[in-house]
Design an enzyme around this catalytic site. Structure first.
Site, PDB file in Angstrom:
ATOM      1  N   GLY A  28       0.812  -1.200   0.000  1.00 38.23           N
ATOM      2  CA  GLY A  28       0.000   0.000   0.000  1.00 38.23           C
ATOM      3  C   GLY A  28       0.850   1.256   0.000  1.00 38.23           C
ATOM      4  N   HIS A  31       2.713   4.880  -4.718  1.00 39.56           N
ATOM      5  CA  HIS A  31       3.282   6.096  -5.299  1.00 39.56           C
ATOM      6  C   HIS A  31       3.609   5.821  -6.756  1.00 39.56           C
ATOM      7  CE1 HIS A  31       6.964   3.888  -4.805  1.00 39.56           C
ATOM      8  NE2 HIS A  31       6.836   3.865  -3.490  1.00 39.56           N
ATOM      9  N   GLU A  32       4.277   6.790  -7.394  1.00 29.22           N
ATOM     10  CA  GLU A  32       4.559   6.687  -8.820  1.00 29.22           C
ATOM     11  C   GLU A  32       5.375   5.424  -9.165  1.00 29.22           C
ATOM     12  OE1 GLU A  32       3.108   8.213 -11.182  1.00 29.22           O
ATOM     13  OE2 GLU A  32       4.424   7.404 -12.748  1.00 29.22           O
ATOM     14  N   HIS A  34       4.997   2.464  -7.805  1.00 25.28           N
ATOM     15  CA  HIS A  34       4.009   1.387  -7.954  1.00 25.28           C
ATOM     16  C   HIS A  34       3.212   1.571  -9.246  1.00 25.28           C
ATOM     17  CE1 HIS A  34       4.405   1.585  -3.421  1.00 25.28           C
ATOM     18  NE2 HIS A  34       4.667   0.309  -3.665  1.00 25.28           N
ATOM     19  N   GLY A 148       9.775  -4.375  -8.118  1.00 22.41           N
ATOM     20  CA  GLY A 148      10.701  -3.292  -8.421  1.00 22.41           C
ATOM     21  C   GLY A 148      12.147  -3.696  -8.174  1.00 22.41           C
ATOM     22  N   SER A 186      10.037   5.733  -2.651  1.00 24.04           N
ATOM     23  CA  SER A 186       9.772   4.774  -1.580  1.00 24.04           C
ATOM     24  C   SER A 186       8.633   5.306  -0.725  1.00 24.04           C
ATOM     25  CB  SER A 186      11.028   4.633  -0.702  1.00 24.04           C
ATOM     26  OG  SER A 186      10.691   4.041   0.538  1.00 24.04           O
ATOM     27  N   ARG A 188       8.536   5.208   2.249  1.00 23.43           N
ATOM     28  CA  ARG A 188       9.129   5.788   3.462  1.00 23.43           C
ATOM     29  C   ARG A 188       9.627   7.213   3.226  1.00 23.43           C
ATOM     30  NH1 ARG A 188      10.832   0.032   4.304  1.00 23.43           N
ATOM     31  NH2 ARG A 188       9.745  -0.618   6.192  1.00 23.43           N
TER      32      ARG A 188
END
Ligand code: PAF
Length: 288
Positions: A28, A31-32, A34, A148, A186, A188
């Site tokens: 979840g 972001h770009e 994914h 990735g 990421s 994070r």
């Protein structure tokens, strides 16, 4: 919005399945990076195929002092992003759907590759990753699964698991997506303050500086990258290095100074309270 949300395996299996199925597994906070995986899954599955995005924050892969509780959970936004990137289904099971009997007693063991680098810093992490990836492969039964390259060791271990345990799936690696300043995307990154971010940029700078020394061979690559990280240790906040390694992508052992062929220059460091990883792929020519 055309993407369907399935919360249980029963709901997922009730959906019609046509053509090739490609799965993108995530925790979840999409972001770009994914979105790039989902677009690539769409391209590979084709217009008649099906793209499934899994969203599951897997407790098994977090250590006792890691960020499981503060890991961002943003399902509504995730479904929207998956939809815009071309997913047909988001499979977002609850923990007791994935682990109905509580913590599983039978697990996948990542083996020696799982104990190096990330595995040395995060004991048990890759056993947790491979166990959930194996389960999600069984639950989604895809033809293709995309991961990735930013998590290079994870990708290598998933390939190894699929080969060693005969999973009937093609594992596809997708290049890392970077922001304009070269920070690898990421989930994070959202924890980084402006000052943290300025220090965090030294990770990709070290990798690119190392890569620029490719022609001079492995020792020069290590030395050049290390010099950037040594200087970054004095920044505010400091880049607290966990490891810098130049490894064989097949097993994540250090390559020799006369190595030729593929290698991965990988780094992990803490900036403030956030742990970041990054890597670049290199190909060394024959050394004389
Ligand atoms: O890379 C991730 O987000 C996770 O490790 C994965 C593959 C979804 C397994 O939980």
């Amino acid at each position: 919005m055309t993407t369907q949300l399935a919360r249980t395996a029963e709901e997922l299996h009730a959906l019609p399945r046509e053509g090739r199925r490609a799965v993108v597994m995530t925790m979840g906070a999409l972001h770009e990076g994914h979105a790039t995986l989902v677009r690539e899954a769409r391209r590979l599955a084709g217009p008649d195929g099906q793209v499934v995005v899994t969203v599951f924050v897997n407790p098994l892969q977090f250590g006792p002092n890691e960020d499981l509780d503060r890991y961002p959970r943003t399902l509504d936004a995730d479904v929207l992003l998956a939809d815009q990137a071309g997913a047909d289904v988001v499979f977002a099971p609850a923990a007791d759907e994935v682990y109905p009997g509580g913590e599983p007693q039978v697990r996948i063991t990542a083996g020696p590759m799982g104990e190096r680098l990330e595995g040395a810093s995060r004991p048990g992490h890759f056993d947790g990753v491979l166990t959930v990836v194996a389960k999600l492969l069984h639950l989604t039964a895809p033809d293709l699964a995309l991961f990735g390259q930013k998590d290079a060791q994870q990708l290598a271990l998933i390939r190894r698991m699929a080969r060693d345990l005969n999973f009937p799936v093609e594992i596809v690696g997708v290049p890392t997506v970077r922001e304009g300043d070269n920070l690898a995307l990421s989930s994070r990154n959202r924890y980084l303050s402006d000052a943290d971010r300025a220090s965090a940029l030294e990770l990709s700078r070290a990798l690119l500086t190392g890569a620029a020394a490719l022609e001079a061979g492995p020792a020069a690559v290590r030395r050049s990258a290390r010099a950037i990280l040594d200087a970054a240790a004095a920044m505010e906040p400091p880049v607290v290095l966990d490891y810098l390694a130049l490894v064989d992508p097949a097993d994540f052992t250090e390559v020799a100074d006369d190595h030729s062929g593929e290698a991965v220059l990988a780094v992990a460091a803490r900036v403030g309270t956030t742990r970041l990883i990054d890597n670049v792929h290199l190909t060394f020519g024959e050394r004389r």
